[in-house]
Scaffold this motif. Sequence first.
Motif, PDB file in Angstrom:
ATOM      1  N   THR A  94     -54.192 -34.560  16.158  1.00  0.00           N
ATOM      2  CA  THR A  94     -54.372 -34.079  14.772  1.00  0.00           C
ATOM      3  C   THR A  94     -54.713 -32.508  14.749  1.00  0.00           C
ATOM      4  N   LYS A  95     -55.899 -32.253  15.901  1.00  0.00           N
ATOM      5  CA  LYS A  95     -56.159 -30.920  15.949  1.00  0.00           C
ATOM      6  C   LYS A  95     -55.038 -29.811  16.223  1.00  0.00           C
ATOM      7  N   GLU A  97     -51.811 -30.420  15.663  1.00  0.00           N
ATOM      8  CA  GLU A  97     -50.839 -30.396  14.763  1.00  0.00           C
ATOM      9  C   GLU A  97     -51.414 -29.153  13.702  1.00  0.00           C
ATOM     10  N   ASN A  98     -52.618 -29.267  13.393  1.00  0.00           N
ATOM     11  CA  ASN A  98     -53.289 -28.540  12.307  1.00  0.00           C
ATOM     12  C   ASN A  98     -53.913 -27.243  12.860  1.00  0.00           C
ATOM     13  N   ARG A  99     -53.654 -26.862  14.016  1.00  0.00           N
ATOM     14  CA  ARG A  99     -53.961 -25.588  14.651  1.00  0.00           C
ATOM     15  C   ARG A  99     -55.563 -25.375  14.664  1.00  0.00           C
ATOM     16  N   SER A 100     -56.507 -26.593  14.562  1.00  0.00           N
ATOM     17  CA  SER A 100     -57.797 -26.294  14.796  1.00  0.00           C
ATOM     18  C   SER A 100     -58.331 -26.305  15.938  1.00  0.00           C
ATOM     19  N   TYR A 101     -57.503 -26.798  16.984  1.00  0.00           N
ATOM     20  CA  TYR A 101     -58.017 -26.852  18.436  1.00  0.00           C
ATOM     21  C   TYR A 101     -57.833 -25.611  19.259  1.00  0.00           C
ATOM     22  N   THR A 102     -58.830 -25.212  19.976  1.00  0.00           N
ATOM     23  CA  THR A 102     -58.815 -23.681  20.330  1.00  0.00           C
ATOM     24  C   THR A 102     -58.496 -23.659  22.081  1.00  0.00           C
TER      25      THR A 102
END
Length: 253
Positions: A94-95, A97-102
């Motif tokens: 999920t992270k 795909e929504n580009r919230s993982y760094t």
Amino acid sequence: MIMGEGSVFLFLLCIGGYFLHQSLKREDKLREQQQNFLMSITHELKSPLAAIKLSIQTIVKRDLDKARQVSLLNNSLKDIERLDDLVENMLLATKIENRSYTFPKEEFNFSELVYKITDRLQVHSCGNEQLINAQIQPNLQLMGDKFALSSVVTNLIENAVKYSSPCDEINVLLGQVDGHIQLSVIDKGPGISDAEKMLIFDKFYRVGNENVRKAKGTGLGLFIVKEVLQYHDADITVKDNLPQGSIFEVTFS
């Protein structure tokens, strides 16, 4: 002139109908994949939970010796680790795909990481036979996201175990090839057709027919593998393991 305009209009109508049909087909396929995912995730959650519940009920209701209690608790811990891996996969997918993982990077001992994961995933229900045969070159240092790369290694090995017959040997090789760190996971499962080798990394995609498939899974593992490796400038190739099986080969640049 009227016939000419009518022909153009009919042509454009046909083109529009074609693209609409293709769009509806894609939506139907996505809906089917999502339904299959929900069914799979439900089964993946229920199985270990049922096993944990049964083990705890057995310990509570029966007067078991210490060795039997420890065995049941160890089995429960493995099921909890399986649940933990499943939840981590869902969160990471999920992270990503929504580009919230760094993807925070650090230097760490990749050899030690691979060894710990292979040891944790080792199956001890085949007598003296070793299911996962690990050949790991020691002290290979890697700059990367330790958590995300641990998910890569876990998913590749679990995938090999999932599609292998009971007690089939799986080889995990880690070493250096031409100055590059290379990880290979080799199984003797049914293999992957050439047509599906490019599809298996798509989200929710799973090899084979959903109605007759026996192997467990959610279709997220290889999607995560591809996405994480892209962020680490690493390549993954899928080869045939003749006479039977597959080879997943990861090369870090």
